[in-house]
Design a protein around this motif. Structure first.
Motif, PDB file in Angstrom:
ATOM      1  N   PRO A 153      24.432  76.638 -34.737  1.00 43.60           N
ATOM      2  CA  PRO A 153      24.724  77.158 -33.400  1.00 43.60           C
ATOM      3  C   PRO A 153      25.324  76.110 -32.462  1.00 43.60           C
ATOM      4  N   VAL A 154      26.136  76.602 -31.538  1.00 38.78           N
ATOM      5  CA  VAL A 154      26.618  75.765 -30.441  1.00 38.78           C
ATOM      6  C   VAL A 154      26.012  76.357 -29.172  1.00 38.78           C
ATOM      7  N   ASN A 155      25.326  75.520 -28.408  1.00 41.61           N
ATOM      8  CA  ASN A 155      24.604  75.988 -27.225  1.00 41.61           C
ATOM      9  C   ASN A 155      25.062  75.269 -25.959  1.00 41.61           C
ATOM     10  N   LEU A 156      25.066  76.010 -24.869  1.00 41.55           N
ATOM     11  CA  LEU A 156      25.232  75.417 -23.555  1.00 41.55           C
ATOM     12  C   LEU A 156      23.837  75.099 -23.048  1.00 41.55           C
ATOM     13  N   ILE A 157      23.536  73.830 -22.916  1.00 40.77           N
ATOM     14  CA  ILE A 157      22.204  73.389 -22.476  1.00 40.77           C
ATOM     15  C   ILE A 157      22.210  73.256 -20.956  1.00 40.77           C
ATOM     16  N   LEU A 158      21.318  73.997 -20.301  1.00 42.72           N
ATOM     17  CA  LEU A 158      21.265  73.957 -18.839  1.00 42.72           C
ATOM     18  C   LEU A 158      19.874  73.557 -18.360  1.00 42.72           C
ATOM     19  N   LYS A 159      19.838  72.783 -17.290  1.00 43.03           N
ATOM     20  CA  LYS A 159      18.574  72.336 -16.699  1.00 43.03           C
ATOM     21  C   LYS A 159      17.938  73.484 -15.903  1.00 43.03           C
ATOM     22  N   LEU A 160      16.688  73.760 -16.174  1.00 45.61           N
ATOM     23  CA  LEU A 160      15.997  74.859 -15.501  1.00 45.61           C
ATOM     24  C   LEU A 160      15.865  74.610 -13.997  1.00 45.61           C
ATOM     25  N   ALA A 161      15.562  73.392 -13.618  1.00 47.27           N
ATOM     26  CA  ALA A 161      15.421  73.061 -12.194  1.00 47.27           C
ATOM     27  C   ALA A 161      16.738  73.287 -11.452  1.00 47.27           C
ATOM     28  N   PHE A 162      17.843  72.976 -12.107  1.00 46.32           N
ATOM     29  CA  PHE A 162      19.164  73.175 -11.525  1.00 46.32           C
ATOM     30  C   PHE A 162      19.445  74.665 -11.314  1.00 46.32           C
ATOM     31  N   LEU A 163      19.129  75.483 -12.312  1.00 56.52           N
ATOM     32  CA  LEU A 163      19.354  76.931 -12.200  1.00 56.52           C
ATOM     33  C   LEU A 163      18.558  77.517 -11.039  1.00 56.52           C
ATOM     34  N   CYS A 164      17.348  77.023 -10.845  1.00 60.40           N
ATOM     35  CA  CYS A 164      16.516  77.489  -9.724  1.00 60.40           C
ATOM     36  C   CYS A 164      17.096  77.001  -8.390  1.00 60.40           C
ATOM     37  N   LYS A 165      17.568  75.777  -8.379  1.00 53.09           N
ATOM     38  CA  LYS A 165      18.098  75.168  -7.146  1.00 53.09           C
ATOM     39  C   LYS A 165      19.306  75.938  -6.604  1.00 53.09           C
ATOM     40  N   VAL A 166      20.184  76.409  -7.510  1.00 58.13           N
ATOM     41  CA  VAL A 166      21.413  77.104  -7.074  1.00 58.13           C
ATOM     42  C   VAL A 166      21.216  78.603  -6.940  1.00 58.13           C
ATOM     43  N   GLY A 167      19.978  79.084  -7.110  1.00 58.80           N
ATOM     44  CA  GLY A 167      19.683  80.494  -6.877  1.00 58.80           C
ATOM     45  C   GLY A 167      20.007  81.440  -8.004  1.00 58.80           C
ATOM     46  N   ILE A 168      20.239  80.891  -9.194  1.00 59.59           N
ATOM     47  CA  ILE A 168      20.513  81.724 -10.376  1.00 59.59           C
ATOM     48  C   ILE A 168      19.205  82.151 -11.022  1.00 59.59           C
ATOM     49  N   ALA A 169      18.193  81.297 -10.898  1.00 58.28           N
ATOM     50  CA  ALA A 169      16.917  81.531 -11.567  1.00 58.28           C
ATOM     51  C   ALA A 169      15.756  81.411 -10.595  1.00 58.28           C
ATOM     52  N   LYS A 170      14.617  81.965 -11.024  1.00 58.45           N
ATOM     53  CA  LYS A 170      13.391  81.872 -10.235  1.00 58.45           C
ATOM     54  C   LYS A 170      12.206  81.756 -11.189  1.00 58.45           C
ATOM     55  N   ARG A 171      11.369  80.782 -10.925  1.00 57.10           N
ATOM     56  CA  ARG A 171      10.191  80.561 -11.753  1.00 57.10           C
ATOM     57  C   ARG A 171       9.112  81.591 -11.409  1.00 57.10           C
ATOM     58  N   LEU A 172       8.675  82.338 -12.422  1.00 50.89           N
ATOM     59  CA  LEU A 172       7.614  83.322 -12.206  1.00 50.89           C
ATOM     60  C   LEU A 172       6.251  82.665 -12.291  1.00 50.89           C
ATOM     61  N   VAL A 173       6.091  81.819 -13.301  1.00 48.96           N
ATOM     62  CA  VAL A 173       4.804  81.135 -13.489  1.00 48.96           C
ATOM     63  C   VAL A 173       5.041  79.828 -14.246  1.00 48.96           C
TER      64      VAL A 173
END
Length: 204
Positions: free
Chosen positions: A184-204
């Motif tokens: 596989p070829v994967n795009l590795i993304l930082k979870l903290a970054f995704l949350c910072k830019v409003g793409i992601a939200k930590r549930l727990v």
């Protein structure tokens, strides 16, 4: 025989993890009804969970992605699949797959098993798929651009830094040419970054 054994083992792991996830959903998603999808056809369309808001009745399809290869470890990143090999033929990964009906990814990380045959804790980060794809497009990380990169680096194994994304704080590409059968070829993304830019939200 080994394949069958691994398949059974993976199913057992997923079942144990589902029990933990459902307990978290019941506790932290009180504004929504949730239903776990059993149909293989729907799962192949990127739907593991159906959420329905109790007030607005809006329905959302959730695709659960778990780091089950890294139990009792905490990783700051998540791998978004761009492509892989099947029977020697390159197939598109789930990130840009237009056949998927996914609204949100539930990224399951930091999975811990403090008891035998039981997962005892994990983190869940919800990623808005539409926002993620829009963000990648604005950065120039389109499906066609990334396909060109993977095609021109077929012999590469390991990390590849892109000038469109900061490798220390945002992400990078990773080619698994030697350690995984599907290459596989994967795009590795930082979870903290995704949350910072409003793409992601930590549930727990």
């Amino acid at each position: 025989m080994l394949l069958k054994s691994n398949f059974k083992s993976d199913l057992a792991k997923e079942k144990r993890l589902s029990a933990l996830l459902d307990s978290y959903y019941q506790k932290h998603l009180r504004s929504c009804h949730f239903e776990r999808v059993r149909s293989m056809k729907e799962q192949l369309m990127g739907i593991d969970l159906v959420l329905q808001h109790k007030t607005s009745l809006q329905t959302f399809y959730v695709d659960e992605k778990a780091q089950l290869d890294y139990v009792n470890e905490t990783l700051p990143t998540f791998a978004f699949e761009l492509c892989y090999l099947k029977n020697g033929i390159e197939k598109p990964g789930w990130l840009f797959d237009q056949a998927k009906n996914t609204h949100f990814y539930a990224l399951i990380t930091s999975i811990f098993s403090d008891e035998d045959e039981k997962y005892t804790s994990c983190n869940i980060t919800f990623v808005n798929r539409k926002k993620l794809l829009s963000f990648l497009e604005k950065r120039g990380l389109t499906q066609s651009f990334l396909k060109d990169i993977t095609s021109s680096n077929k012999g590469l194994h390991g990390k590849l830094v892109l000038d469109k994304i900061n490798p220390k704080t945002e992400g990078y590409l990773f080619f698994s040419r030697k350690n995984k059968a599907e290459n596989p070829v994967n795009l590795i993304l930082k979870l903290a970054f995704l949350c910072k830019v409003g793409i992601a939200k930590r549930l727990v």
